[in-house]
Design a protein around this motif. Structure first.
Motif, short mmCIF file in Angstrom:
data_model
loop_
_atom_site.label_atom_id
_atom_site.label_comp_id
_atom_site.label_asym_id
_atom_site.label_seq_id
_atom_site.Cartn_x
_atom_site.Cartn_y
_atom_site.Cartn_z
N PRO A 230 -5.76 2.81 7.85
CA PRO A 230 -4.73 3.83 8.01
C PRO A 230 -4.36 4.04 9.47
CG PRO A 230 -6.86 4.86 7.73
CD PRO A 230 -7.08 3.39 7.55
N GLN A 231 -3.20 4.61 9.67
CA GLN A 231 -2.80 4.98 11.01
C GLN A 231 -3.41 6.34 11.34
OE1 GLN A 231 1.39 4.70 11.81
NE2 GLN A 231 1.54 2.63 10.99
N HIS A 232 -3.83 6.48 12.60
CA HIS A 232 -4.34 7.75 13.12
C HIS A 232 -3.32 8.31 14.09
CE1 HIS A 232 -8.42 7.07 11.48
NE2 HIS A 232 -8.09 5.80 11.64
N PHE A 233 -3.00 9.59 13.93
CA PHE A 233 -1.91 10.19 14.67
C PHE A 233 -2.39 11.14 15.76
CE2 PHE A 233 1.99 9.07 12.39
CZ PHE A 233 1.48 8.50 11.26
N GLY A 234 -1.58 11.25 16.82
CA GLY A 234 -1.75 12.31 17.80
C GLY A 234 -1.16 13.61 17.28
N ILE B 289 -2.80 14.02 8.66
CA ILE B 289 -4.09 13.71 8.05
C ILE B 289 -3.87 12.87 6.81
CG2 ILE B 289 -6.15 14.72 6.99
CD1 ILE B 289 -5.31 17.36 8.52
N LEU B 290 -4.58 11.74 6.72
CA LEU B 290 -4.48 10.91 5.52
C LEU B 290 -5.16 11.61 4.35
CD1 LEU B 290 -3.73 8.17 4.23
CD2 LEU B 290 -6.01 7.38 4.88
N VAL B 291 -4.42 11.77 3.26
CA VAL B 291 -4.95 12.43 2.08
C VAL B 291 -5.51 11.42 1.09
CG1 VAL B 291 -4.36 13.87 0.07
CG2 VAL B 291 -3.34 14.36 2.32
N ILE B 292 -4.73 10.38 0.80
CA ILE B 292 -5.12 9.43 -0.23
C ILE B 292 -4.31 8.15 -0.06
CG2 ILE B 292 -3.44 10.16 -1.97
CD1 ILE B 292 -5.83 10.15 -3.99
N ARG B 293 -4.84 7.04 -0.52
CA ARG B 293 -4.11 5.77 -0.44
C ARG B 293 -4.33 4.98 -1.72
NH1 ARG B 293 -7.62 3.57 4.59
NH2 ARG B 293 -9.66 3.57 3.61
N GLN B 294 -3.35 4.13 -2.01
CA GLN B 294 -3.36 3.34 -3.24
C GLN B 294 -2.95 1.92 -2.90
OE1 GLN B 294 -3.74 4.52 -6.72
NE2 GLN B 294 -3.71 2.36 -7.23
N GLU B 295 -3.68 0.95 -3.42
CA GLU B 295 -3.30 -0.44 -3.27
C GLU B 295 -2.55 -0.86 -4.53
OE1 GLU B 295 -7.59 -1.07 -1.28
OE2 GLU B 295 -6.52 -2.91 -1.77
N TYR C 55 0.84 -1.19 0.00
CA TYR C 55 0.00 0.00 0.00
C TYR C 55 0.88 1.24 0.00
CZ TYR C 55 -3.40 -3.42 1.70
OH TYR C 55 -4.19 -4.52 1.86
N LEU C 56 0.37 2.29 -0.59
CA LEU C 56 1.05 3.59 -0.59
C LEU C 56 0.08 4.65 -0.10
CD1 LEU C 56 2.73 3.15 -4.06
CD2 LEU C 56 3.95 3.25 -1.89
N PHE C 57 0.61 5.62 0.60
CA PHE C 57 -0.21 6.66 1.21
C PHE C 57 0.43 8.03 1.00
CE2 PHE C 57 -2.72 3.70 3.82
CZ PHE C 57 -1.87 2.61 3.93
N TRP C 58 -0.39 9.05 1.00
CA TRP C 58 0.06 10.43 1.16
C TRP C 58 -0.63 10.98 2.41
CZ3 TRP C 58 3.82 13.23 -1.00
CH2 TRP C 58 4.35 12.81 -2.22
N TYR D 195 3.90 17.47 3.26
CA TYR D 195 3.29 16.26 2.71
C TYR D 195 4.29 15.11 2.78
CZ TYR D 195 -0.67 18.92 1.02
OH TYR D 195 -1.80 19.70 0.95
N PHE D 196 3.81 13.99 3.30
CA PHE D 196 4.65 12.80 3.42
C PHE D 196 4.07 11.66 2.60
CE2 PHE D 196 7.57 14.07 6.66
CZ PHE D 196 6.89 14.98 7.46
N CYS D 197 4.95 11.02 1.87
CA CYS D 197 4.62 9.79 1.16
C CYS D 197 4.99 8.63 2.09
CB CYS D 197 5.43 9.75 -0.13
SG CYS D 197 5.24 8.27 -1.14
N ALA D 198 4.19 7.57 2.10
CA ALA D 198 4.47 6.44 2.98
C ALA D 198 4.14 5.13 2.29
CB ALA D 198 3.68 6.57 4.29
N TYR D 199 4.88 4.11 2.69
CA TYR D 199 4.75 2.76 2.11
C TYR D 199 4.43 1.77 3.21
CZ TYR D 199 6.62 -1.76 0.53
OH TYR D 199 6.80 -3.09 0.23
N ARG D 200 3.62 0.78 2.88
CA ARG D 200 3.33 -0.28 3.85
C ARG D 200 3.27 -1.61 3.15
NH1 ARG D 200 -2.32 -1.54 6.50
NH2 ARG D 200 -1.87 -3.61 5.73
#
Lengths: 115, 113
Positions: free
Chosen positions: B101-105, A46-52, A33-36, A90-95
């Motif tokens: 998703p993860q929820h943050f403090g 705050i989660l903006v968007i996610r992609q599988e 999964y990928l997230f912004w 803005y942070f990009c993240a991988y899972r």
């Protein structure tokens, strides 16, 4: 080990214009999964968007969309009709799919929106 | 709505002190995480926990320990604070189900003098 790289420490955009934030990642996995995430000055992530990864269609959430290029391991975020409230880090993240919900983050891109 | 609460927004401590950062979530999440955020480095995982009394090292666990005695609470401990631990610390929680998703403090900005 997985790595995530955001090569643009800072970006700026005029209000109402479009901006694209870049993200590349490195993995040997085929499903993930990928997230912004967005972090405004209030510091709340705050989660903006996610992609599988197994979904070829690019994710879209209102003015936010991604360009997911799996072969190139690229995951850019496009913000259309930029608003002053979009100014944030803005942070990009991988899972990995198999590792529970542990995230690997990029270095972040500071977005400024000019009126 | 998920609420992840960190006990302090700002904290100033002295070198050598034992420091406790507390995090509480109210949504019965199995997973909890501690990150530190530094300019140009993004967020780096210190420790995480998949269940009560369980803990796993993240990418930068040296100088830190954690405690999870209750499901809703995850504590980060700096055993003997040093100036290089001055940073922003973020707690997060999530469900185990896929793609949750993860929820943050809101983060704790910790200064070690």
């Amino acid at each position: 080990a997985q790595t995530v790289t955001q090569s643009q420490p800072e970006m700026s955009v005029q209000e109402a214009e479009t901006v694209t934030l870049s993200c590349t990642y490195d993995t040997s996995e085929s499903d993930y999964y990928l997230f912004w995430y967005k972090q405004p000055p209030s510091r709340q992530m705050i989660l903006v968007i996610r992609q599988e990864a197994y979904k070829q269609q690019n994710a879209t959430e209102n003015r936010f969309s991604v360009n997911f290029q799996k072969a190139a391991k690229s995951f850019s975020l496009k913000i259309s009709d930029s608003q002053l409230g979009d100014a944030a880090m803005y942070f990009c993240a991988y899972r990995m799919k198999t590792s529970g919900s542990r995230l690997t983050f990029g270095e972040g891109t500071q977005l400024t929106v000019n009126p | 709505d998920v609420k992840v609460t960190q006990s302090s927004r700002y904290l100033v401590k002295r070198t050598g002190e034992k420091v406790f950062l507390e995090c509480v979530q109210d949504m019965d999440h199995e997973n909890m995480f501690w990150y530190r955020q530094d300019p140009g480095l993004g967020l780096r995982l210190i420790y995480f926990s998949y269940d009560v009394k369980m803990k796993e090292k993240g990418d930068i666990p040296e100088g830190y320990s954690v405690s999870r005695e209750k499901k809703e609470r995850f504590s980060l401990i700096l055993e003997s604070a040093s100036t290089n631990q001055t940073s922003m610390y973020l707690c997060a929680s999530s469900l185990t189900r896929e793609v949750q998703p993860q929820h943050f403090g809101d983060g704790t900005r910790l200064s070690i003098l």
